[in-house]
Design a protein around this motif. Structure first.
Motif, PDB file in Angstrom:
ATOM      1  N   CYS A 105     109.166   4.261 -30.607  1.00 48.08           N
ATOM      2  CA  CYS A 105     109.258   4.623 -32.040  1.00 48.08           C
ATOM      3  C   CYS A 105     109.329   6.132 -32.192  1.00 48.08           C
ATOM      4  O   CYS A 105     110.133   6.656 -32.965  1.00 48.08           O
ATOM      5  CB  CYS A 105     108.066   4.051 -32.816  1.00 48.08           C
ATOM      6  SG  CYS A 105     108.202   2.274 -33.134  1.00 48.08           S
ATOM      7  N   TRP A 141     105.809   0.545 -27.363  1.00 52.94           N
ATOM      8  CA  TRP A 141     106.229   0.506 -28.768  1.00 52.94           C
ATOM      9  C   TRP A 141     106.064   1.879 -29.416  1.00 52.94           C
ATOM     10  O   TRP A 141     106.986   2.404 -30.042  1.00 52.94           O
ATOM     11  CB  TRP A 141     105.424  -0.549 -29.521  1.00 52.94           C
ATOM     12  CG  TRP A 141     105.814  -0.687 -30.958  1.00 52.94           C
ATOM     13  CD1 TRP A 141     105.241  -0.053 -32.023  1.00 52.94           C
ATOM     14  CD2 TRP A 141     106.871  -1.487 -31.494  1.00 52.94           C
ATOM     15  NE1 TRP A 141     105.873  -0.418 -33.183  1.00 52.94           N
ATOM     16  CE2 TRP A 141     106.876  -1.297 -32.890  1.00 52.94           C
ATOM     17  CE3 TRP A 141     107.808  -2.342 -30.918  1.00 52.94           C
ATOM     18  CZ2 TRP A 141     107.786  -1.937 -33.723  1.00 52.94           C
ATOM     19  CZ3 TRP A 141     108.717  -2.985 -31.767  1.00 52.94           C
ATOM     20  CH2 TRP A 141     108.705  -2.773 -33.131  1.00 52.94           C
ATOM     21  N   ILE A 184     114.366  -2.074 -36.066  1.00 50.59           N
ATOM     22  CA  ILE A 184     113.139  -2.868 -35.986  1.00 50.59           C
ATOM     23  C   ILE A 184     113.289  -4.082 -36.889  1.00 50.59           C
ATOM     24  O   ILE A 184     113.744  -3.977 -38.037  1.00 50.59           O
ATOM     25  CB  ILE A 184     111.911  -2.028 -36.400  1.00 50.59           C
ATOM     26  CG1 ILE A 184     111.710  -0.901 -35.384  1.00 50.59           C
ATOM     27  CG2 ILE A 184     110.656  -2.905 -36.505  1.00 50.59           C
ATOM     28  CD1 ILE A 184     110.567   0.039 -35.704  1.00 50.59           C
ATOM     29  N   LEU A 230     116.222   2.760 -36.447  1.00 51.16           N
ATOM     30  CA  LEU A 230     115.660   3.958 -35.845  1.00 51.16           C
ATOM     31  C   LEU A 230     116.484   5.136 -36.350  1.00 51.16           C
ATOM     32  O   LEU A 230     117.699   4.997 -36.564  1.00 51.16           O
ATOM     33  CB  LEU A 230     115.727   3.891 -34.316  1.00 51.16           C
ATOM     34  CG  LEU A 230     114.523   3.230 -33.622  1.00 51.16           C
ATOM     35  CD1 LEU A 230     114.368   1.783 -33.999  1.00 51.16           C
ATOM     36  CD2 LEU A 230     114.606   3.395 -32.132  1.00 51.16           C
ATOM     37  N   LEU A 289     110.719   7.733 -35.541  1.00 48.73           N
ATOM     38  CA  LEU A 289     109.854   7.056 -36.525  1.00 48.73           C
ATOM     39  C   LEU A 289     108.415   7.517 -36.409  1.00 48.73           C
ATOM     40  O   LEU A 289     107.975   7.975 -35.383  1.00 48.73           O
ATOM     41  CB  LEU A 289     109.921   5.525 -36.341  1.00 48.73           C
ATOM     42  CG  LEU A 289     111.301   4.906 -36.493  1.00 48.73           C
ATOM     43  CD1 LEU A 289     111.223   3.407 -36.278  1.00 48.73           C
ATOM     44  CD2 LEU A 289     111.884   5.199 -37.875  1.00 48.73           C
TER      45      LEU A 289
END
Length: 137
Positions: A132, A128, A63, A92, A137
């Motif tokens: 993620c 998104w 990111i 990530l 994440l």
């Protein structure tokens, strides 16, 4: 805030290259597509994007954050195109491959799936969040 995806061939500019720039970041130049140009022009300070390794690896690996808004690209002899500056924020935990993205029905409308040649593209909030999560994440 909008989200974005930046594509780069790792042999030309990799996630590790981006990370090596540290907090000062670097410019994202060389865009010569008018749709991608419009995307760059729409970016605002602090917006985040995925860093995608294209051709080799074909995976979202990190990111990045916009640290300077659109300005002229010094490599463009025509004066028609510009660039933004970005810095690496975090990797990530698990790269999310193009294969993973195509296998996820909720991502079937993602631009990466339907217009894979576009080098800078928007990512929806739902895309998104899901990517993620897929990336740990």
């Amino acid at each position: 805030m909008a989200h974005w995806l930046y594509k780069s061939e790792p042999s030309v500019w990799s996630w590790d290259s981006q990370v090596a720039q540290g907090a000062k970041g670097t410019f994202w130049n060389g865009v010569r597509n008018h749709v991608a140009k419009q995307n760059l022009m729409a970016m605002r300070l602090g917006e985040q994007g995925f860093f995608y390794h294209s051709n080799e690896g074909k995976a979202i690996v990190g990111i990045v954050e916009v640290i300077k808004e659109y300005y002229p690209d010094h490599t463009d002899q025509t004066g028609k195109f510009g660039m933004v500056d970005i810095k690496a924020l975090k990797p990530l935990k698990r790269p999310v491959t193009l294969e993973d993205i195509k296998a996820e029905p909720k991502l079937k409308d993602m631009i990466l799936v339907n217009n894979s040649r576009l080098s800078v593209q928007p990512v929806t909030d739902a895309e998104w969040a899901l990517i993620c999560k897929m990336g740990g994440l």
